[in-house]
Design an enzyme around this catalytic site. Structure first.
Site, PDB file in Angstrom:
ATOM      1  N   GLU A  22      -5.296  -8.599  -0.430  1.00 11.44           N
ATOM      2  CA  GLU A  22      -6.079  -8.210   0.748  1.00 11.44           C
ATOM      3  C   GLU A  22      -7.527  -8.043   0.311  1.00 11.44           C
ATOM      4  OE1 GLU A  22      -4.647  -5.190   3.482  1.00 11.44           O
ATOM      5  OE2 GLU A  22      -2.563  -5.755   3.050  1.00 11.44           O
ATOM      6  N   GLU A  43       0.834  -1.217   0.000  1.00 10.93           N
ATOM      7  CA  GLU A  43       0.000   0.000   0.000  1.00 10.93           C
ATOM      8  C   GLU A  43       0.868   1.267   0.000  1.00 10.93           C
ATOM      9  OE1 GLU A  43      -3.226  -0.145   2.860  1.00 10.93           O
ATOM     10  OE2 GLU A  43      -4.110  -1.874   1.845  1.00 10.93           O
TER      11      GLU A  43
END
Ligand code: AHR
Length: 666
Positions: free
Chosen positions: A315, A196
Site C-alpha cells: 500500500e 494492518e
C-alpha cells in the site's frame, strides 16, 4: 565598456553558468555492477471493496448497459491490460479482516449481505467474490494476491479458502468449488496473512501478531505444485520494532513482509489544491520511502542476510481529502502532475532497492486514492499516475543498473530536497532505460549522464509534464496530461546531456552495446559433462566453510542430485563446475532445498537460502554472457526432511530443469 566586449562577457557568462549547472547534476550509470532483476510485481495494484473500486470501477455485472465481459467492464480491463499489471491484491485492506469468503461464492442472488463498516457503512452484497476476482485476474493475465482474514476470521476459514482455491484433491472444498463452476484449481501463489494487524486488522502487538500468524500460516497448505508465497503483515511506516519482531518470529516461514506507507496531505487539501508549499511538502514526504525501505531492509538483514524474504510495499500512494461532494468513506480523489511525480519517485526507489523490494501495490487501482483509472458511469479517464505506470513498464523484469546521482537541491522555505530522482535498467533485448523525475516545479535541470559498461548508439525519449502544477485529466478533457515525445538530450562520447524540464517525468530509451561480464575463456573440449561434488559429514545449522574441511568422499553427478547412499541426516555436499549459457541474457535460477543451500555463479552469491528450513524455494537472477560460467552449490542436511533441486529459466524461456548437457567439470 565597449559594446562588443560587453556582448562577449555576457556570452562567456552564460556559457560558464551553463557549464556550472551542467557540472552540478551528474549521473553515473554503471552497467558493470548490474546484478538484480526489477521484479515485475513491483508494478502491482490493489483493489479493495471500498467506494467505487470494485463496484462500478471494475465490476458492473453481466446485465449492465456498460460494455463488459462476464460482468467486468471492458474499457477498464483493456486500460489495465495495456499497463501489463503483474499482480492484483484483493479483497482489502481493512475490508479483508472483516471478509468471510464463503459469503462470496455460489449463486449471486443467494449470497448474504454484510455491512462494510470500514468504508462508508454501505451494504456489501457480495456479488463480487472469489470466482469474479479470479476471472478478473484471468482477463488481466496477472497474479492474484489474496489477503486472508486474520482479524475476525478463523484458522479453519483461511485454511479452507486456500484449499478451495488451490487443491485438486477430492475434498468437500474442491467439490464445492466444482459445484460453483470451477473444475480446476486456480493455483494462487500470493497469500497475505491479515492486513494492518497493528491497526484496523486487530490492534495487535507484533509479538501477538507473530504467534497468531504463525498459527494461521501453518495451516495454509501447499497443494500439489500449487505452493504458497506467504506475506506477513509488516510495519506501519517507520515502526522498525514491528519489523524486528516479525522477522525474528516468522522470518524462515514467509516469502514476504508487507510495508504500508502513504504520502498524506494536510487535512482539507484535495488533490487539485496545489500550492508550492504543499507541492514541496508532498514530494518531501514521498522521499521518506527511501529511508523506510533502506532501514527496514537493514533490520531484515539481521535475520535474513541473504535477502530471501521480500519487502512487499503493498500500500503506497498519495492520500488527500476527498473530492468535494463525494462520500468521505469512499476515498475518491483526483490526480494531477504532482501524483505523476509521486509515482515516478516511488517506482525509482523500488527499482533501486529491488534486491529487497520484490512486490508493491499502489493504492488503489480504480476510483480510490491514487488511482490509475477514474470512472463516472460509462465514462473512464486515465490519470497522470496511469501514464507513469505506462511509461515505466519497460523496467518490469529488467536488470536494474545501479547509478550514482549528484544533483542540485530544490529549496523551499528554508528546507531542501534533491531536485532529481532517477533509476535505470537494461531489458531482455539489451535496451537501457533511464527514468528521471524533476521535482522542482520552477526550474529545468541539466543532467550529465555517464555510462559505464554500455556503449550508447541512439536515444529516444518520452515525457510527462504539464502547463500548470495542478494539471489533471477530467471526463470533459481527458488528455490534459499524457505521454509526449521528448528529445532535449545530446549524446556525446560516453555521456548524454539531458535538459529535464521543471515538474516532469522522463524515460530515455538507449540502444547500444551492453558490455556484460565476459564468460570464462574455456573450451568445452577441455571439460567433461557432469558436475563434481564433495561429500562431508557433520552437524550444522548453517552452511559451513567446506573449503576448510576434508571431504568424506567425492565424485561426479549428471546434475544437482544427491549421490547414491546418502544418510538421512548430518551431511553436507558441495557441487562445483561450469554452467553453459547458450545465449547472452538474464537467467533466473530457482533453488529449492531442505535444509540450507547457496548458489554461487562466477564467484558471486546468486541465491542464499541458508539455515534450517523445509523444502522451500528461493529465486535469483544473473545476467550471463554466452559461454561457460563457474557454478558452485554448497548444501547441508541436518535432520528431518531433506531435498535439493535447482531449476532455471533461460532468456525468453520457461522455468524448467537444467539440462544435463549444460553442466560441465574439469
Ligand atoms: O487503502 C485504504 C486503506 O488504507 C486500506 O484498507 C488499509 O489497509 C489502509 O489503512
Amino acid at each position: 565598456m565597449k559594446k562588443k566586449y560587453l556582448v562577449l562577457l555576457v556570452v562567456i557568462g552564460l556559457l560558464t553558468t551553463d557549464a556550472i549547472i551542467m557540472a552540478q547534476n551528474t549521473l553515473t550509470i554503471d552497467a558493470t555492477q548490474a546484478k538484480y532483476r526489477i521484479n515485475r510485481n513491483i508494478y502491482g495494484h490493489f483493489s479493495e471493496h471500498l467506494g467505487h473500486c470494485i463496484y462500478e470501477g471494475l465490476w458492473v455485472g453481466e446485465n449492465s448497459p456498460i460494455p463488459n465481459k462476464n460482468g467486468l467492464r471492458t474499457d477498464v480491463v483493456d486500460a489495465l491490460k495495456n499497463l501489463q499489471i503483474p499482480a492484483l491484491r484483493w479483497p482489502g485492506g481493512c475490508f479483508a479482516d472483516e471478509y468471510h469468503w464463503r459469503d462470496g461464492i455460489g449463486p449471486a442472488n443467494q449470497r448474504p449481505t454484510m455491512i462494510n463498516t470500514n468504508w462508508g457503512g454501505v451494504t456489501e452484497d457480495n456479488s463480487f467474490g472469489t470466482h469474479e476476482f479470479m476471472e478478473l485476474c484471468r482477463q488481466l493475465d496477472c497474479e492474484p494476491y489474496i489477503s486472508g482474514n486474520l482479524g475476525s476470521g478463523t484458522v479453519q476459514e483461511m485454511s479452507q479458502w486456500v484449499e478451495y482455491v488451490n487443491s485438486d484433491n477430492v475434498s468437500p472444498m474442491t467439490d464445492l468449488r466444482k459445484a460453483n463452476g470451477q473444475e480446476k484449481s486456480w493455483g494462487v501463489k500470493f497469500w497475505g496473512i491479515g492486513n494492518e494487524s497493528w491497526g484496523c486488522g486487530g490492534n495487535m502487538r507484533p509479538e501477538y501478531y507473530s504467534d497468531l500468524a504463525n498459527q494461521y500460516g501453518n495451516f495454509l497448505r501447499n497443494y500439489g505444485s500449487n505452493s504458497l508465497d506467504k506475506i506477513a503483515v509488516g510495519p506501519n511506516g517507520d515502526d522498525y520494532n514491528w519489523t524486528d519482531v516479525v522477522m525474528r518470529e516468522m522470518g524462515p516461514s514467509i516469502w514476504g513482509l508487507s510495508l504500508h506507507y502513504y504520502t498524506w496531505a494536510n487535512g482539507g487539501e484535495t488533490a487539485t489544491n496545489v500550492t508550492e508549499e504543499n507541492w514541496f511538502g508532498m514530494l518531501q514526504k514521498t522521499l521518506k520511502m527511501e529511508e523506510l525501505v533502506s532501514k527496514h531492509s537493514e533490520v531484515m538483514d539481521k535475520y535474513d542476510p541473504g535477502r530471501s524474504v521480500s519487502l512487499v510495499v503493498d500500500e503506497w500512494g498519495a492520500w488527500y481529502t476527498v473530492e468535494p461532494g463525494t462520500n468521505p468513506g469512499f476515498l475518491y480523489q483526483q490526480n494531477t502532475i504532482r501524483d505523476a511525480l509521486i509515482t515516478g519517485i516511488n517506482l525509482n526507489i523500488f527499482h533501486n532497492h529491488c534486491s529487497r523490494v520484490r512486490m508493491a501495490a499502489v493504492a488503489q487501482v480504480v476510483n480510490v486514492l491514487q488511482a490509475v483509472v477514474l470512472t463516472d458511469a460509462e465514462k473512464m479517464l486515465l490519470t497522470p499516475t496511469y501514464h507513469v505506470f505506462d511509461m515505466y513498464k519497460v523496467h518490469q523484469d529488467a536488470l536494474m543498473v545501479p547509478s550514482d546521482l549528484k544533483c542540485n537541491n530544490y529549496e523551499y522555505n528554508n528546507s531542501s530536497i534533491p531536485a532529481l530522482s532517477v533509476s535505470s535498467s537494461i531489458d531482455k533485448d539489451g535496451k537501457m532505460h533511464v527514468s528521471i523525475c524533476n521535482l522542482n516545479p520552477n526550474k529545468e535541470e541539466k543532467l550529465s549522464c555517464l555510462l559505464n559498461g554500455f556503449d550508447a548508439k541512439t536515444i529516444s525519449g518520452t515525457i510527462i509534464t504539464s502547463t500548470e502544477l495542478n494539471s489533471h485529466n477530467t471526463f470533459e478533457k481527458p488528455s490534459e496530461v499524457g505521454i509526449e515525445p521528448f528529445s532535449n538530450f545530446k549524446l556525446k562520447g560516453g555521456s548524454i546531456d539531458v535538459t529535464v524540464p521543471a515538474h516532469s517525468v522522463i524515460t530515455l530509451e538507449i540502444l547500444g552495446d551492453f558490455k556484460a561480464k565476459a564468460a570464462n575463456k574455456i573450451d568445452t573440449k577441455s571439460l567433461k559433462q557432469g558436475i563434481r561434488y564433495s561429500r562431508y559429514e557433520g552437524l550444522w545449522n548453517r552452511i559451513p566453510d567446506f573449503s576448510s574441511m576434508i571431504p568424506a568422499g567425492s565424485g561426479i553427478e549428471k546434475n544437482f542430485v544427491f549421490p547414491k547412499g546418502m544418510p538421512l541426516s548430518n551431511f553436507g555436499l558441495e557441487y562445483s563446475g561450469y554452467f553453459e549459457a547458450k545465449a547472452d541474457g538474464l537467467y533466473d535460477f530457482y533453488l529449492t532445498s531442505d535444509d540450507g543451500a547457496k548458489l554461487i555463479i562466477d564467484g558471486e552469491d546468486a541465491i542464499i537460502h541458508d539455515g534450517l528450513h523445509g523444502m522451500t524455494e528461493r529465486q535469483g537472477t544473473v545476467f550471463l554472457s554466452k559461454g561457460l560460467h563457474t557454478i558452485s552449490l554448497p548444501f547441508f542436511q541436518a535432520g528431518g526432511g531433506s531435498g535439493l533441486k535447482l531449476h532455471y529459466k533461460q532468456p525468453s524461456g520457461n522455468k524448467s530443469d537444467i539440462p544435463d548437457e549444460l553442466l560441465w567439470h574439469k
